[in-house]
Design an enzyme around this catalytic site. Structure first.
Site, short mmCIF file in Angstrom:
data_model
loop_
_atom_site.label_atom_id
_atom_site.label_comp_id
_atom_site.label_asym_id
_atom_site.label_seq_id
_atom_site.Cartn_x
_atom_site.Cartn_y
_atom_site.Cartn_z
CG HIS A 83 72.22 -34.29 -50.27
ND1 HIS A 83 71.30 -33.35 -50.69
CD2 HIS A 83 71.72 -34.83 -49.14
CE1 HIS A 83 70.27 -33.36 -49.84
NE2 HIS A 83 70.48 -34.24 -48.89
CB CYS B 101 88.66 -49.71 -57.06
SG CYS B 101 89.65 -49.63 -55.57
CG ASN C 76 63.30 -19.82 -53.15
OD1 ASN C 76 62.97 -19.55 -54.30
ND2 ASN C 76 63.38 -21.06 -52.69
CB VAL D 1 76.66 -33.00 -55.46
CG1 VAL D 1 75.79 -33.75 -54.46
CG2 VAL D 1 75.90 -32.77 -56.76
C1 BV8 Z 1 67.31 -41.13 -46.63
C2 BV8 Z 1 72.68 -36.09 -54.45
C3 BV8 Z 1 67.09 -43.02 -45.22
C4 BV8 Z 1 72.38 -36.89 -55.68
C5 BV8 Z 1 70.48 -35.63 -53.48
C6 BV8 Z 1 59.88 -42.07 -50.04
C7 BV8 Z 1 60.68 -43.12 -50.50
C8 BV8 Z 1 62.06 -43.15 -50.28
C9 BV8 Z 1 62.67 -42.12 -49.62
C10 BV8 Z 1 61.87 -41.10 -49.20
C11 BV8 Z 1 60.50 -41.05 -49.39
N1 BV8 Z 1 60.02 -39.90 -48.86
C12 BV8 Z 1 61.05 -39.20 -48.34
C13 BV8 Z 1 62.15 -39.95 -48.54
C14 BV8 Z 1 63.45 -39.60 -48.16
C15 BV8 Z 1 64.18 -39.06 -49.40
C16 BV8 Z 1 63.51 -37.78 -49.87
O1 BV8 Z 1 63.62 -36.78 -49.21
N2 BV8 Z 1 62.83 -37.84 -51.02
C17 BV8 Z 1 62.15 -36.64 -51.51
C18 BV8 Z 1 62.27 -36.57 -53.03
C19 BV8 Z 1 60.71 -36.69 -51.05
N3 BV8 Z 1 65.48 -38.80 -48.88
C20 BV8 Z 1 66.43 -39.73 -49.00
O2 BV8 Z 1 66.33 -40.75 -49.63
C21 BV8 Z 1 67.71 -39.41 -48.24
N4 BV8 Z 1 68.11 -40.56 -47.52
O3 BV8 Z 1 66.22 -40.73 -46.31
O4 BV8 Z 1 67.86 -42.28 -46.15
C22 BV8 Z 1 67.94 -44.15 -44.80
C23 BV8 Z 1 68.31 -44.23 -43.46
C24 BV8 Z 1 69.08 -45.31 -43.05
C25 BV8 Z 1 69.52 -46.26 -43.98
C26 BV8 Z 1 69.17 -46.13 -45.33
C27 BV8 Z 1 68.37 -45.08 -45.75
C28 BV8 Z 1 68.80 -39.03 -49.20
C29 BV8 Z 1 68.45 -37.75 -49.90
C30 BV8 Z 1 69.65 -37.27 -50.71
C31 BV8 Z 1 69.34 -37.37 -52.19
N5 BV8 Z 1 70.45 -36.83 -52.97
N6 BV8 Z 1 71.55 -35.19 -54.17
C32 BV8 Z 1 72.39 -36.05 -56.92
O5 BV8 Z 1 72.62 -34.84 -56.82
O6 BV8 Z 1 72.20 -36.64 -58.01
S1 BV8 Z 1 69.20 -34.60 -53.21
C33 BV8 Z 1 69.07 -33.36 -54.38
O7 BV8 Z 1 67.93 -32.58 -53.98
C34 BV8 Z 1 70.20 -32.34 -54.42
O8 BV8 Z 1 71.23 -32.57 -53.50
C35 BV8 Z 1 69.48 -31.03 -54.08
O9 BV8 Z 1 70.27 -30.10 -53.46
C36 BV8 Z 1 68.47 -31.57 -53.16
C37 BV8 Z 1 67.40 -30.73 -52.61
O10 BV8 Z 1 66.80 -29.99 -53.61
P1 BV8 Z 1 66.97 -28.39 -53.54
O11 BV8 Z 1 68.40 -28.11 -53.25
O12 BV8 Z 1 65.98 -27.84 -52.61
O13 BV8 Z 1 66.72 -28.01 -55.03
P2 BV8 Z 1 65.30 -27.84 -55.75
O14 BV8 Z 1 65.55 -27.85 -57.22
O15 BV8 Z 1 64.31 -28.78 -55.14
O16 BV8 Z 1 64.84 -26.35 -55.34
C38 BV8 Z 1 65.55 -25.24 -55.85
C39 BV8 Z 1 65.03 -24.04 -55.13
O17 BV8 Z 1 65.81 -22.92 -55.54
C40 BV8 Z 1 63.58 -23.71 -55.46
O18 BV8 Z 1 62.89 -23.38 -54.26
C41 BV8 Z 1 63.69 -22.47 -56.36
O19 BV8 Z 1 62.61 -21.58 -56.14
C42 BV8 Z 1 64.96 -21.85 -55.87
N7 BV8 Z 1 65.69 -21.07 -56.87
C43 BV8 Z 1 65.68 -21.21 -58.23
N8 BV8 Z 1 66.52 -20.31 -58.78
C44 BV8 Z 1 67.09 -19.61 -57.74
C45 BV8 Z 1 66.56 -20.10 -56.53
N9 BV8 Z 1 66.93 -19.62 -55.33
C46 BV8 Z 1 67.83 -18.62 -55.32
N10 BV8 Z 1 68.39 -18.10 -56.43
C47 BV8 Z 1 68.04 -18.57 -57.66
N11 BV8 Z 1 68.58 -18.05 -58.78
ZN ZN Z 2 88.11 -50.71 -54.19
#
Ligand code: BV8
Ligand code: ZN
Length: 263
Positions: A124, A157, A222, A108
């Site tokens: 996102h 707003c 990664n 984001v």
């Molecule tokens: C949806 C914005 C349906 C906000 C983000 C159970 C209950 C409820 C929902 C769910 C559930 N199980 C699954 C779900 C779905 C849920 C989900 O996936 N949950 C997860 C936690 C299990 N998903 C949702 O809710 C999505 N919506 O399903 O809606 C629906 C349909 C119809 C009508 C209504 C609803 C929405 C998901 C979006 C959430 N918002 N961000 C904010 O930022 O505050 S997600 C957030 O995580 C960020 O955007 C981030 O980018 C994203 C993913 O994480 P990663 O980018 O992978 O980051 P992470 O830290 O995990 O990993 C970093 C990696 O980098 C590591 O591998 C590390 O090794 C590596 N690294 C570290 N340093 C380096 C490196 N790599 C390279 N260089 C380096 N230097």
């Molecule tokens: Zn408004």
């Protein structure tokens, strides 16, 4: 003997020693880690270690305490505003300029754009696109606050008086179907997919990677070991800031008998 930085193995070099016409970069929080932006789930600075997503990145959290949620996002926006794109972002911009690469990000932040990449798909949403929680009218992002843990009343707003909310997709909210559809199309048509800095935890974003064609080359950048996945990928165990410039160098070097890429 100083540790030698990892280099692409011969299999990866061979896989990249051809021209690619449809390169897609799919980035996650690790892309911005080298710019000092905390990732969500990795390392000691994991954002979620300090802040529980169920408390802050959900519609329920917003309804319960808009000032806490708005303050947290404004703090994060301030952190990004003070950060700079890293060499990984700059390498991606070079790949777009020279080879027409396109970028899909889960992030984001605006660091891809500030590095010069255009047409970034934000799955996102963005910290820089607040909107009215009532009429959805975009609201200009003001000067961000760099102090953490500030409770800030969200702005009103100017059109309907509703609370302005962060322009991100919260857990439990649907992604924009047009953005998700465009991202799926681009990956399903790619011939090279660079998966950079993502833990592959968040859905439906993570499942997009599986749409890459069977004959596409998939490279994961990664530093962490990767989960064995359904399909063979090349794993470059390097950071985005080191691995992407190296990959760009390989992709932009003239293929045997060909003029330099982007010439
Ligand atoms: C949806 C914005 C349906 C906000 C983000 C159970 C209950 C409820 C929902 C769910 C559930 N199980 C699954 C779900 C779905 C849920 C989900 O996936 N949950 C997860 C936690 C299990 N998903 C949702 O809710 C999505 N919506 O399903 O809606 C629906 C349909 C119809 C009508 C209504 C609803 C929405 C998901 C979006 C959430 N918002 N961000 C904010 O930022 O505050 S997600 C957030 O995580 C960020 O955007 C981030 O980018 C994203 C993913 O994480 P990663 O980018 O992978 O980051 P992470 O830290 O995990 O990993 C970093 C990696 O980098 C590591 O591998 C590390 O090794 C590596 N690294 C570290 N340093 C380096 C490196 N790599 C390279 N260089 C380096 N230097
Ligand atoms: Zn408004």
């Amino acid at each position: 003997m100083p540790l030698q930085p990892p280099t692409p193995d011969s299999a990866l070099r061979a896989a990249l020693s051809r021209r690619f016409g449809r390169i897609v970069v799919f980035s996650g929080a690790g892309m911005s880690a080298d710019s000092g932006i905390p990732t969500f789930r990795s390392g000691s600075n994991g954002l979620w270690q300090e802040f529980d997503p169920s408390r802050l990145a959900t519609p329920a959290a917003w309804r319960a305490d808009p000032a806490m949620v708005w303050g947290w996002y404004e703090w994060r926006r301030g952190q990004v505003a003070q950060a700079a794109p890293n060499p990984g972002h700059l390498a991606v911009a070079r790949l777009q300029q020279a080879l027409g690469a396109s970028v899909i990000t889960q992030n984001v932040d605006d660091l891809h754009e500030r590095a010069g990449t255009a047409d970034v798909l934000h799955l996102h949403g963005s910290l820089f696109a607040p909107r009215c929680s009532g009429c959805c009218r975009p609201h200009p992002p003001g000067a961000a606050h760099a102090k953490a843990r500030l409770r800030l009343d969200p702005p009103r707003c100017t059109s309907c008086g509703g609370d302005v909310r962060p322009g991100v997709v919260w857990f439990g909210e649907a992604l924009d179907p047009a953005v998700l559809g465009e991202a799926a199309q681009r990956i399903a048509a790619c011939d090279l997919l660079l998966v950079v800095g993502t833990s592959g935890v968040v859905q439906p974003a993570a499942s997009l990677v599986g749409l890459a064609p069977a004959d596409a080359v998939v490279v994961e950048v990664n530093p962490e070991p990767r989960e064995p996945g359904a399909r063979p990928v090349h794993h470059l165990a390097m950071t985005a800031a080191s691995g992407l410039p190296m990959l760009a160098g390989l992709l932009l070097q003239p293929a045997p008998g060909n003029p330099p890429a982007g010439a």
